[in-house]
Design a protein around this motif. Sequence first.
Motif, PDB file in Angstrom:
ATOM      1  N   GLY A  92       0.696  -1.247   0.003  1.00 31.06           N
ATOM      2  CA  GLY A  92      -0.002  -0.018   0.017  1.00 31.06           C
ATOM      3  C   GLY A  92       0.951   1.281  -0.009  1.00 31.06           C
ATOM      4  N   TRP A  93       0.120   2.313  -0.470  1.00 34.32           N
ATOM      5  CA  TRP A  93       1.158   3.472  -0.711  1.00 34.32           C
ATOM      6  C   TRP A  93       1.648   4.027   0.743  1.00 34.32           C
ATOM      7  N   THR A  94       0.786   3.945   1.747  1.00 34.92           N
ATOM      8  CA  THR A  94       1.364   4.481   3.003  1.00 34.92           C
ATOM      9  C   THR A  94       2.440   3.505   3.649  1.00 34.92           C
ATOM     10  N   LEU A 147       9.506   6.206  -7.404  1.00 34.68           N
ATOM     11  CA  LEU A 147       8.762   5.787  -6.512  1.00 34.68           C
ATOM     12  C   LEU A 147       7.288   5.915  -6.455  1.00 34.68           C
ATOM     13  N   THR A 148       6.927   7.331  -6.976  1.00 37.63           N
ATOM     14  CA  THR A 148       5.691   7.575  -7.005  1.00 37.63           C
ATOM     15  C   THR A 148       4.965   7.417  -8.259  1.00 37.63           C
ATOM     16  N   SER A 149       5.751   6.871  -9.340  1.00 34.99           N
ATOM     17  CA  SER A 149       5.381   6.757 -10.740  1.00 34.99           C
ATOM     18  C   SER A 149       4.934   5.291 -10.857  1.00 34.99           C
ATOM     19  N   THR A 150       4.719   4.542  -9.974  1.00 37.24           N
ATOM     20  CA  THR A 150       4.082   3.111 -10.325  1.00 37.24           C
ATOM     21  C   THR A 150       2.704   3.066 -10.509  1.00 37.24           C
ATOM     22  N   PRO A 151       2.296   2.001 -11.333  1.00 35.34           N
ATOM     23  CA  PRO A 151       0.891   1.889 -11.430  1.00 35.34           C
ATOM     24  C   PRO A 151       0.100   1.614 -10.004  1.00 35.34           C
ATOM     25  N   GLU A 159      -0.202  10.820  -7.172  1.00 32.98           N
ATOM     26  CA  GLU A 159       0.281  11.282  -8.455  1.00 32.98           C
ATOM     27  C   GLU A 159       1.804  11.384  -8.339  1.00 32.98           C
ATOM     28  N   THR A 160       2.219  11.154  -9.495  1.00 36.82           N
ATOM     29  CA  THR A 160       3.678  11.313  -9.683  1.00 36.82           C
ATOM     30  C   THR A 160       4.286  12.693  -8.982  1.00 36.82           C
ATOM     31  N   VAL A 161       4.982  12.739  -8.164  1.00 32.05           N
ATOM     32  CA  VAL A 161       5.524  13.872  -7.247  1.00 32.05           C
ATOM     33  C   VAL A 161       6.113  14.939  -8.254  1.00 32.05           C
ATOM     34  N   SER A 162       6.073  16.203  -8.189  1.00 37.83           N
ATOM     35  CA  SER A 162       6.602  17.066  -9.053  1.00 37.83           C
ATOM     36  C   SER A 162       7.889  17.456  -8.517  1.00 37.83           C
ATOM     37  N   ARG A 163       8.820  18.006  -9.358  1.00 40.08           N
ATOM     38  CA  ARG A 163      10.127  18.242  -8.870  1.00 40.08           C
ATOM     39  C   ARG A 163      10.388  19.092  -7.801  1.00 40.08           C
ATOM     40  N   SER A 164       9.231  20.310  -7.963  1.00 40.71           N
ATOM     41  CA  SER A 164       9.346  21.350  -6.615  1.00 40.71           C
ATOM     42  C   SER A 164       8.723  20.897  -5.632  1.00 40.71           C
ATOM     43  N   LEU A 201       1.885  15.044   2.189  1.00 39.22           N
ATOM     44  CA  LEU A 201       2.594  15.953   0.897  1.00 39.22           C
ATOM     45  C   LEU A 201       2.390  15.015  -0.369  1.00 39.22           C
ATOM     46  N   LEU A 202       2.545  13.586  -0.171  1.00 38.67           N
ATOM     47  CA  LEU A 202       2.382  12.910  -1.370  1.00 38.67           C
ATOM     48  C   LEU A 202       1.089  12.120  -1.482  1.00 38.67           C
ATOM     49  N   GLY A 203       0.185  12.087  -0.581  1.00 38.22           N
ATOM     50  CA  GLY A 203      -1.167  11.204  -0.555  1.00 38.22           C
ATOM     51  C   GLY A 203      -2.080  11.728  -1.593  1.00 38.22           C
ATOM     52  N   PRO A 204      -3.060  10.994  -1.948  1.00 41.22           N
ATOM     53  CA  PRO A 204      -4.149  11.095  -2.819  1.00 41.22           C
ATOM     54  C   PRO A 204      -4.665  12.805  -2.807  1.00 41.22           C
TER      55      PRO A 204
END
Length: 218
Positions: A92-94, A147-151, A159-164, A201-204
């Motif tokens: 799971g993502w968490t 790590l955030t770009s996986t299916p 979502e895939t994390v932005s560079r910022s 910051l990274l959650g849905p």
Amino acid sequence: MAINPQSVDRVQPADAGGSAFRVRLLDALATSIEVRGYRASTIADIVSIARTSRRTFYQEFSGKEDCFIELLRRANTSMIDEIVAAVDPDAGWTMQIRQAIGAYVKSIEMDPAITLSWIRELPALGTSARPVQRHAMEELIRTLVMLTSTPQMRATGVETVSRSMATLLLGGLRELTAVAVEDGRPIKSMTETMVEACIALLGPRPDVPRTQLPKQQE
């Protein structure tokens, strides 16, 4: 404080990018930093701990700064490898966040003095330090993006994390780590704070219905 040369066994065995002497010298600088700090460490300290000669040192490095930069580069690469290896893409993502932070904390705990030197002493090198800092941050950003770009992440609304955002998150983790090391607090005590920040910051996104998220990943 005396340094025991027999305690030096920190860097992985010599790879294609360096000789056995090079690895011994890197290990020696790491040990000296732990005891004396980077600024107080000398080439005499390094070669004494490594049980080699100045001539051998200068065959491998142009000076203490060159050796320091290589040590930090390898430490960053090793940490990234450990983080990637620790994350189960099917979890799971968490849980993936917790696995990544756990590996990060474990890596820092192995050499807190090196981490503090990276954050506090490397910038003091001036212009020669900037490319090293940029490269290290770029590698970490790429890792976070991967790590955030996986299916699995997409399926849960992450979502895939932005560079910022990656830069913001990594900078915060780095500063929190530095403060803990400076205050003599165990890095592990910061684990939950780091995990909570990453989840926030990274959650849905809020507009992703919770009903679409598999229960084991909420």
